[in-house]
Motif scaffolding. Structure first.
Motif, PDB file in Angstrom:
ATOM      1  N   VAL A 131       0.905  -1.254   0.025  1.00 60.71           N
ATOM      2  CA  VAL A 131      -0.008   0.063  -0.080  1.00 60.71           C
ATOM      3  C   VAL A 131       0.881   1.132   0.057  1.00 60.71           C
ATOM      4  N   ARG A 132       0.090   2.307  -0.541  1.00 64.27           N
ATOM      5  CA  ARG A 132       1.031   3.542  -0.459  1.00 64.27           C
ATOM      6  C   ARG A 132       0.268   4.504   0.369  1.00 64.27           C
ATOM      7  N   PRO A 187      -4.739  12.326   0.574  1.00 61.76           N
ATOM      8  CA  PRO A 187      -4.910  11.304  -0.583  1.00 61.76           C
ATOM      9  C   PRO A 187      -4.609  11.956  -1.867  1.00 61.76           C
ATOM     10  N   TYR A 188      -3.626  11.418  -2.646  1.00 57.00           N
ATOM     11  CA  TYR A 188      -3.172  11.535  -4.053  1.00 57.00           C
ATOM     12  C   TYR A 188      -2.219  12.783  -3.775  1.00 57.00           C
ATOM     13  N   GLU A 231       5.487   3.469   1.341  1.00 62.75           N
ATOM     14  CA  GLU A 231       5.137   2.254   0.693  1.00 62.75           C
ATOM     15  C   GLU A 231       5.783   1.288   1.447  1.00 62.75           C
ATOM     16  N   VAL A 249      -3.711   5.433   4.151  1.00 66.49           N
ATOM     17  CA  VAL A 249      -3.707   4.995   2.792  1.00 66.49           C
ATOM     18  C   VAL A 249      -5.251   5.259   2.229  1.00 66.49           C
ATOM     19  N   GLU A 294      -6.185   4.371  -1.640  1.00 68.56           N
ATOM     20  CA  GLU A 294      -5.849   3.906  -2.925  1.00 68.56           C
ATOM     21  C   GLU A 294      -6.804   3.473  -3.795  1.00 68.56           C
ATOM     22  N   ARG A 295      -6.881   4.036  -4.963  1.00 63.42           N
ATOM     23  CA  ARG A 295      -7.545   3.680  -6.242  1.00 63.42           C
ATOM     24  C   ARG A 295      -7.160   2.242  -6.526  1.00 63.42           C
ATOM     25  N   LEU A 296      -8.184   1.438  -6.732  1.00 65.31           N
ATOM     26  CA  LEU A 296      -8.068  -0.085  -6.826  1.00 65.31           C
ATOM     27  C   LEU A 296      -8.263  -0.307  -8.455  1.00 65.31           C
ATOM     28  N   GLU A 344      -7.238  -5.774  -9.461  1.00 65.94           N
ATOM     29  CA  GLU A 344      -6.780  -5.677  -8.389  1.00 65.94           C
ATOM     30  C   GLU A 344      -6.904  -7.189  -7.993  1.00 65.94           C
ATOM     31  N   GLN A 362     -12.067   2.959  -4.270  1.00 65.03           N
ATOM     32  CA  GLN A 362     -10.968   3.183  -3.251  1.00 65.03           C
ATOM     33  C   GLN A 362     -10.948   2.257  -2.011  1.00 65.03           C
ATOM     34  N   THR A 364      -9.516   2.637   1.782  1.00 66.20           N
ATOM     35  CA  THR A 364      -8.906   3.401   2.844  1.00 66.20           C
ATOM     36  C   THR A 364      -8.754   2.734   3.986  1.00 66.20           C
TER      37      THR A 364
END
Length: 175
Positions: free
Chosen positions: A4-5, A10-11, A22, A49, A51-53, A57, A80, A82
């Motif tokens: 995960v990043r 976010p973004y 990461e 976290v 993250e757009r999936l 995925e 996403q 979270t």
């Protein structure tokens, strides 16, 4: 193992020259547990976290499916995942219709109608400290709750505890 990043917003990598934190998902959850017990300096780490999936995925593929309540009524734009700890979250922003499912934890949401929309690129907790947070509606979401956010409504969220959630952005199908 799924990596995960995490960013403080976010973004954040889209609008600042910063590298994400990461790590493997299980290492991030261990970090959250340690963060709750640590000194003030570590608790100031707001790496969240969000993250757009992707369509392909693997480990988190379950999160791509919107809630059954919306089945056959929407066209999914994005999903996403979270994950965050206390005082982490997302600042005010807006986009298309979205449903936010909180699987675990508790969040404080800030909502503003389109006529008052804002888009912030700040750490939500720091906004609260400086200004007592955005004016407008405030809603508490608990694990198991769904929160629908209409298109163009500004919204941001602050984790009150550790949180696991899903967000699905969509267009409504015309019947």
């Amino acid at each position: 193992a799924r990596k995960v990043r995490a960013f403080s917003t976010p973004y954040e990598g889209d609008f600042r020259d910063v590298a994400p934190v990461e790590m493997k998902l299980e290492d991030y959850t261990a970090f959250l547990d340690q963060r709750d017990l640590s000194d003030e300096e570590i608790r100031r780490n707001f790496s969240y976290v969000f993250e757009r999936l992707p369509d392909d995925e693997g480990p988190l593929s379950f999160a791509r499916s919107p809630p059954k309540l919306f089945k056959d009524q929407i066209l999914l734009r994005s999903a996403q995942f979270t994950l965050g700890g206390q005082l982490m979250g997302s600042p005010l922003h807006y986009h298309v219709d979205a449903v936010n499912s909180l699987i675990f934890g508790k969040k404080l949401w800030f909502l503003k109608p389109p006529a008052e929309q804002e888009f912030r690129k700040t750490v939500v907790y720091e906004d609260l400290v400086k200004s007592e947070g955005p004016q407008g509606l405030r809603v508490i979401q608990e694990g198991g709750d769904l929160l629908y956010v209409p298109q163009d409504w500004a919204h941001g969220a602050l984790c009150i505890s550790q949180c696991v959630g899903l967000a699905h952005e969509f267009d409504v199908k015309v019947q």
